[in-house]
Design an enzyme around this catalytic site. Structure first.
Site, PDB file in Angstrom:
ATOM      1  N   ASP B 141       2.433 -26.305  56.846  1.00  0.00           N
ATOM      2  CA  ASP B 141       1.441 -26.987  56.037  1.00  0.00           C
ATOM      3  C   ASP B 141       1.107 -28.320  56.691  1.00  0.00           C
ATOM      4  O   ASP B 141       2.001 -29.137  56.928  1.00  0.00           O
ATOM      5  CB  ASP B 141       2.002 -27.190  54.627  1.00  0.00           C
ATOM      6  CG  ASP B 141       0.910 -27.471  53.616  1.00  0.00           C
ATOM      7  OD1 ASP B 141      -0.272 -27.270  53.945  1.00  0.00           O
ATOM      8  OD2 ASP B 141       1.242 -27.887  52.492  1.00  0.00           O
ATOM      9  N   HIS B 148      -6.992 -37.542  51.351  1.00  0.00           N
ATOM     10  CA  HIS B 148      -5.798 -37.152  50.594  1.00  0.00           C
ATOM     11  C   HIS B 148      -4.598 -38.004  51.017  1.00  0.00           C
ATOM     12  O   HIS B 148      -3.867 -38.521  50.162  1.00  0.00           O
ATOM     13  CB  HIS B 148      -5.500 -35.663  50.822  1.00  0.00           C
ATOM     14  CG  HIS B 148      -4.188 -35.210  50.252  1.00  0.00           C
ATOM     15  ND1 HIS B 148      -3.962 -35.115  48.898  1.00  0.00           N
ATOM     16  CD2 HIS B 148      -3.028 -34.837  50.853  1.00  0.00           C
ATOM     17  CE1 HIS B 148      -2.713 -34.686  48.683  1.00  0.00           C
ATOM     18  NE2 HIS B 148      -2.125 -34.519  49.851  1.00  0.00           N
ATOM     19  N   GLU B 214      -2.518 -27.838  44.689  1.00  0.00           N
ATOM     20  CA  GLU B 214      -3.166 -28.474  45.840  1.00  0.00           C
ATOM     21  C   GLU B 214      -4.174 -27.494  46.413  1.00  0.00           C
ATOM     22  O   GLU B 214      -3.820 -26.374  46.809  1.00  0.00           O
ATOM     23  CB  GLU B 214      -2.154 -28.880  46.920  1.00  0.00           C
ATOM     24  CG  GLU B 214      -1.333 -30.107  46.530  1.00  0.00           C
ATOM     25  CD  GLU B 214      -0.533 -30.708  47.692  1.00  0.00           C
ATOM     26  OE1 GLU B 214      -0.263 -29.987  48.677  1.00  0.00           O
ATOM     27  OE2 GLU B 214      -0.172 -31.894  47.606  1.00  0.00           O
ATOM     28  N   GLU B 216      -6.124 -25.999  49.154  1.00  0.00           N
ATOM     29  CA  GLU B 216      -5.993 -25.955  50.608  1.00  0.00           C
ATOM     30  C   GLU B 216      -6.666 -24.699  51.156  1.00  0.00           C
ATOM     31  O   GLU B 216      -6.991 -23.776  50.424  1.00  0.00           O
ATOM     32  CB  GLU B 216      -4.507 -25.916  51.008  1.00  0.00           C
ATOM     33  CG  GLU B 216      -3.690 -27.066  50.453  1.00  0.00           C
ATOM     34  CD  GLU B 216      -2.385 -27.287  51.201  1.00  0.00           C
ATOM     35  OE1 GLU B 216      -2.158 -26.630  52.248  1.00  0.00           O
ATOM     36  OE2 GLU B 216      -1.589 -28.130  50.735  1.00  0.00           O
ATOM     37  N   ASP B 248      -1.129 -24.811  47.157  1.00  0.00           N
ATOM     38  CA  ASP B 248       0.223 -25.283  47.465  1.00  0.00           C
ATOM     39  C   ASP B 248       0.766 -26.030  46.245  1.00  0.00           C
ATOM     40  O   ASP B 248       0.844 -27.258  46.221  1.00  0.00           O
ATOM     41  CB  ASP B 248       0.138 -26.196  48.694  1.00  0.00           C
ATOM     42  CG  ASP B 248       1.499 -26.678  49.140  1.00  0.00           C
ATOM     43  OD1 ASP B 248       2.464 -25.918  49.030  1.00  0.00           O
ATOM     44  OD2 ASP B 248       1.590 -27.837  49.598  1.00  0.00           O
ATOM     45  N   ARG B 252       5.358 -32.978  41.457  1.00  0.00           N
ATOM     46  CA  ARG B 252       5.298 -34.358  41.979  1.00  0.00           C
ATOM     47  C   ARG B 252       6.535 -35.167  41.656  1.00  0.00           C
ATOM     48  O   ARG B 252       6.942 -36.031  42.441  1.00  0.00           O
ATOM     49  CB  ARG B 252       4.076 -35.086  41.425  1.00  0.00           C
ATOM     50  CG  ARG B 252       2.749 -34.440  41.733  1.00  0.00           C
ATOM     51  CD  ARG B 252       2.513 -34.345  43.209  1.00  0.00           C
ATOM     52  NE  ARG B 252       1.218 -33.720  43.484  1.00  0.00           N
ATOM     53  CZ  ARG B 252       0.845 -33.340  44.690  1.00  0.00           C
ATOM     54  NH1 ARG B 252       1.643 -33.497  45.737  1.00  0.00           N
ATOM     55  NH2 ARG B 252      -0.327 -32.784  44.877  1.00  0.00           N
ATOM     56  N   GLN B 255       9.198 -34.069  44.001  1.00  0.00           N
ATOM     57  CA  GLN B 255       8.814 -34.521  45.338  1.00  0.00           C
ATOM     58  C   GLN B 255       9.124 -35.999  45.558  1.00  0.00           C
ATOM     59  O   GLN B 255       9.687 -36.397  46.582  1.00  0.00           O
ATOM     60  CB  GLN B 255       7.313 -34.266  45.537  1.00  0.00           C
ATOM     61  CG  GLN B 255       6.794 -34.577  46.929  1.00  0.00           C
ATOM     62  CD  GLN B 255       5.316 -34.198  47.098  1.00  0.00           C
ATOM     63  OE1 GLN B 255       4.704 -33.644  46.178  1.00  0.00           O
ATOM     64  NE2 GLN B 255       4.742 -34.493  48.250  1.00  0.00           N
ATOM     65  N   LYS B 268       7.997 -27.898  46.564  1.00  0.00           N
ATOM     66  CA  LYS B 268       6.948 -26.992  47.023  1.00  0.00           C
ATOM     67  C   LYS B 268       7.411 -25.536  47.074  1.00  0.00           C
ATOM     68  O   LYS B 268       6.581 -24.635  47.016  1.00  0.00           O
ATOM     69  CB  LYS B 268       6.541 -27.379  48.463  1.00  0.00           C
ATOM     70  CG  LYS B 268       6.107 -28.820  48.639  1.00  0.00           C
ATOM     71  CD  LYS B 268       4.651 -29.002  48.332  1.00  0.00           C
ATOM     72  CE  LYS B 268       4.156 -30.371  48.811  1.00  0.00           C
ATOM     73  NZ  LYS B 268       2.702 -30.494  48.625  1.00  0.00           N
ATOM     74  N   THR B 272       3.733 -20.687  46.502  1.00  0.00           N
ATOM     75  CA  THR B 272       2.495 -21.051  47.186  1.00  0.00           C
ATOM     76  C   THR B 272       1.599 -19.826  47.093  1.00  0.00           C
ATOM     77  O   THR B 272       1.994 -18.744  47.532  1.00  0.00           O
ATOM     78  CB  THR B 272       2.751 -21.394  48.660  1.00  0.00           C
ATOM     79  OG1 THR B 272       3.757 -22.407  48.743  1.00  0.00           O
ATOM     80  CG2 THR B 272       1.483 -21.875  49.350  1.00  0.00           C
ATOM     81  N   GLU B 389      -4.307 -36.894  42.602  1.00  0.00           N
ATOM     82  CA  GLU B 389      -5.408 -37.772  43.011  1.00  0.00           C
ATOM     83  C   GLU B 389      -6.465 -37.908  41.924  1.00  0.00           C
ATOM     84  O   GLU B 389      -7.007 -38.987  41.703  1.00  0.00           O
ATOM     85  CB  GLU B 389      -6.073 -37.226  44.274  1.00  0.00           C
ATOM     86  CG  GLU B 389      -5.238 -37.341  45.521  1.00  0.00           C
ATOM     87  CD  GLU B 389      -5.911 -36.623  46.672  1.00  0.00           C
ATOM     88  OE1 GLU B 389      -6.762 -37.230  47.326  1.00  0.00           O
ATOM     89  OE2 GLU B 389      -5.588 -35.438  46.905  1.00  0.00           O
TER      90      GLU B 389
END
Lengths: 453, 453
Positions: B141, B148, B214, B216, B248, B252, B255, B268, B272, B389
């Site tokens: 990844d 971002h 996420e 992606e 993904d 948070r 993380q 993560k 996925t 975000e």
């Protein structure tokens, strides 16, 4: 924890004579698995799994074809990788160990019949090429030595060596599975971006100037878990099949520049060497020991990482050593020099804790996944498991105050801060205890090739 | 870059009528690959690879068995995963695309013969289950959106949002391959350690309170490279087979606590999601565009990451959107709400740069490896590719000043800082341009299940 049973009895001898030598790490008490190829035979037909015994390998596929194993065991042994054996549940795995032990010991059931066909079922190590034992789906690397973490942290983040999560979280990261290579594979020095000498300048792309090894051990996952399911600490060892030696080659200059914020990437993914022998958890049973005793003031692990059994017997009293020989040393006929010697028993986290943590978010571990420990370093200087720690970041041009930097002096008067082309590194590991036969893990070797032009 | 050829001609129509509808993302100009299972058939026999066309799938194995393809192409199509097709070299891959295009278009060579046996070679999407296209060896990844990286950096490291390496190094990390799941697989909320509320207190293990998606895209590796060999930027696209959508999923709070110093791990690896369709680089050829123009003052990439072709055409003008529907919204019959809309063309690094960098240390990429882009965010607020975000870390109990936190308000008046149980997230992607047929990437869906008790 597996029971210590009669397969460990130190009086047991094998009809394979070389296994009975005192210094053999492969007595009938060990019985490590491997996967090998006979170069003479074409394609997959020449690939089989075996058990190391003395200087020889018992071809388990040949034994299965001769009817020495029944049912589930037989079909697991006929596969071209160790995946079938690794997937066995614990009772089946123990039954397999007992059966192989009986077949290889003196006066075991059917051992005479097997010995009589030794030409067909025993191969000598010289006649085969040892391969990766299994196709590894995912390779994970932990960071389970607090001494290593503290040492590296002191160099990479002097103001903040050991991060606040360390004593709670068995820190790990996903490694690269494609670049796992078996013992003896030469390792090409990588090229990569390294930090600019002056802040604000562009970085340089060059051959790594700070190539290092990392002394590690790795555990192969036996039966896996399904996605979304966790594995309790009490059941963790049911999912551990056995262990090998691992050299997690590391380019420190590349690592330093790339690793923030998402962790090591190209600094590691150029090669990771694993030893060919997988020593089972059953073979290690007599060498289990208390887990690392945290110093006073350190917090308890959270409850999901604690069990009485793991605390009492979660450690492994495994000795490890790293040797180096330079090209010049070999040319001058000098013996390899021992760089360090350590033990796995002082790891901050046990194998069971690493595995339980790994699956604690529901991540599915698959049979054959490789879970490495991270660099095994202990408290004293001679037990540091990589050059970065041994020489205290002794590379030329590093930005640290030099007073603790101590390059290694080889018997040829060469100096080593990091690895040079032509250097060969090898790791060995073994368990020993009074009244027990020595259990060897074999070797994990690699020689450094120059970077591509 | 692949040539734009007659397979893209907008006048081409298919004898599969649903492919000719203006709004179909699967016209005869697209021809994405997939792997599917017919639930009726037992075991592997029911698994085949296919090409999406309108609302149907052309069963490529069935076509191969009927003799519509010759030699190398035929045998690649008979495999139970896309690995054989992905491994084809570029000329063979282009030949395959031409042949499938001819077979599926109106009045192409052999298209009448194929249309006559449509009952045997066409399956409807409802009748099959779409699988992961290939067994992914390694999943990587990247972190290729500077917007971002800057946004996340501002939240995780307010004093140091964009690290000095970002504009030189295509930052990436190894992801977890075992937990890749196909479109539609429900995602169980993970549990994990989260930072203590008060520094020095122990962390808490709990259900993630800050579950995020996420947005992606991912690229599958076509032909690989050998360990120790690099891939020049000029040849990088020869190793890119095609692309899919990727979600993904990220916890948070887990993380934030675990990611230093080795990067994201359990935050993560619980799941996925990848979309089932692989849109080839050939299908994307008409939508290639200039790579991101770095703002004045940004440095040039180092030479190994620069080529004229890549600069001119390394970007992809791909549009992306993310939608959410809560359980309450579905119960009240409300349409999913669009959370964001962005484009892949503004990524700081091109797919070729990511691939070349990945192999620049000699790391071997293998056919079927998945290389994801990292979250696709653009400059404006509505193009941010994750909730972190969009809501500016809007979770309850987060330690940041609240003035920029902006929870999302759903049509049911529910508020979302992060995902709740029962929320379904789906990503779509497509290419469009005047005078061109629309090329769809399909969808990438997942619904959040409650954490295990």
């Amino acid at each position: 924890m597996r029971p210590v049973d009669e397969t460990h009895h130190p009086d047991r001898r094998s009809w394979v004579e070389s296994a009975n030598r005192e210094d053999s790490g492969f007595p009938v008490q060990n019985l490590p698995f491997c996967r090998f190829e006979r170069p003479g035979l074409p394609g997959r037909s020449g690939i089989a799994i075996g058990t190391g015994i003395g200087d020889s390998i018992l071809d388990l596929a040949a034994c299965a074809r001769e009817g020495f194993f029944s049912g589930e065991l037989s079909s697991s042994l006929l596969q071209p990788t160790l995946a079938g054996v690794m997937a066995l549940d614990v009772p089946a795995r123990i039954a397999l160990r007992r059966r192989i032990s009986d077949l290889l010991r003196e006066s075991g059931p059917d051992s005479d019949r097997l010995a009589a066909m030794r030409d067909r079922v025993l191969v000598t190590r010289e006649d085969v090429r040892l391969l990766l034992p299994v196709e590894v789906g995912d390779y994970t690397d932990f960071y389970a030595s607090v001494f290593h973490a503290t040492n590296v942290g002191s160099m990479f983040r002097p103001d903040n060596p050991l991060l606040p999560n360390y004593k709670y979280v068995p820190i790990g990261y996903h490694g690269r599975a494609s670049s796992l290579v078996p013992d003896g594979t030469p390792v090409r020095r990588p090229q990569g971006q390294t930090a600019p000498a002056t802040e604000g300048d562009p970085p340089v792309r060059q051959r790594s100037q700070q190539l290092d090894y990392e002394l590690e051990v790795g555990f192969y996952v036996g039966p896996g878990n399904r996605l979304g399911e966790t594995i309790s600490i009490e059941r963790a060892e049911d999912h551990l099949f056995g262990m090998s030696l691992v050299n997690d080659w590391s380019a420190r200059d590349i690592q330093r520049w790339e690793y923030q914020p998402l962790g090591p990437f190209l600094a590691k993914s150029f090669a990771t060497t694993v030893s060919p022998w997988v020593v089972t958890m059953e073979a290690l049973a007599p060498f289990r020991c208390q887990a690392y005793s945290r110093p006073q003031g350190d917090p308890e692990p959270l409850p999901y990482l604690l069990s009485d059994t793991d605390r009492r017997q979660g450690g492994i009293d495994l000795r490890l050593a790293v040797f180096l020989s330079s090209r010049q040393m070999r040319e001058q006929g000098k013996e390899p020099v021992e760089l360090s010697r350590g033990t796995f028993r002082d790891m901050y986290w046990t194998p069971a804790q690493m595995l339980t943590h790994h699956a604690s978010n529901g991540c599915n571990l698959r049979t054959g996944d490789l879970i490495a420990s991270g660099t095994v370093s202990n408290q004293d200087r001679h037990s540091r498991g990589c050059l970065l720690e041994l020489t205290w970041d002794g590379g030329p041009g590093n930005p640290l105050p030099g007073n603790r930097r101590t390059p290694i002096v080889l018997p040829t008067d060469e100096r080593r801060s990091f690895l040079e082309d032509g250097d060969e590194v090898f790791i060995t590991g073994w368990c020993e205890a009074p009244g027990r036969r020595r259990i060897g893990l074999g070797e994990c070797r690699g020689i450094i090739l120059p970077a591509d032009a």
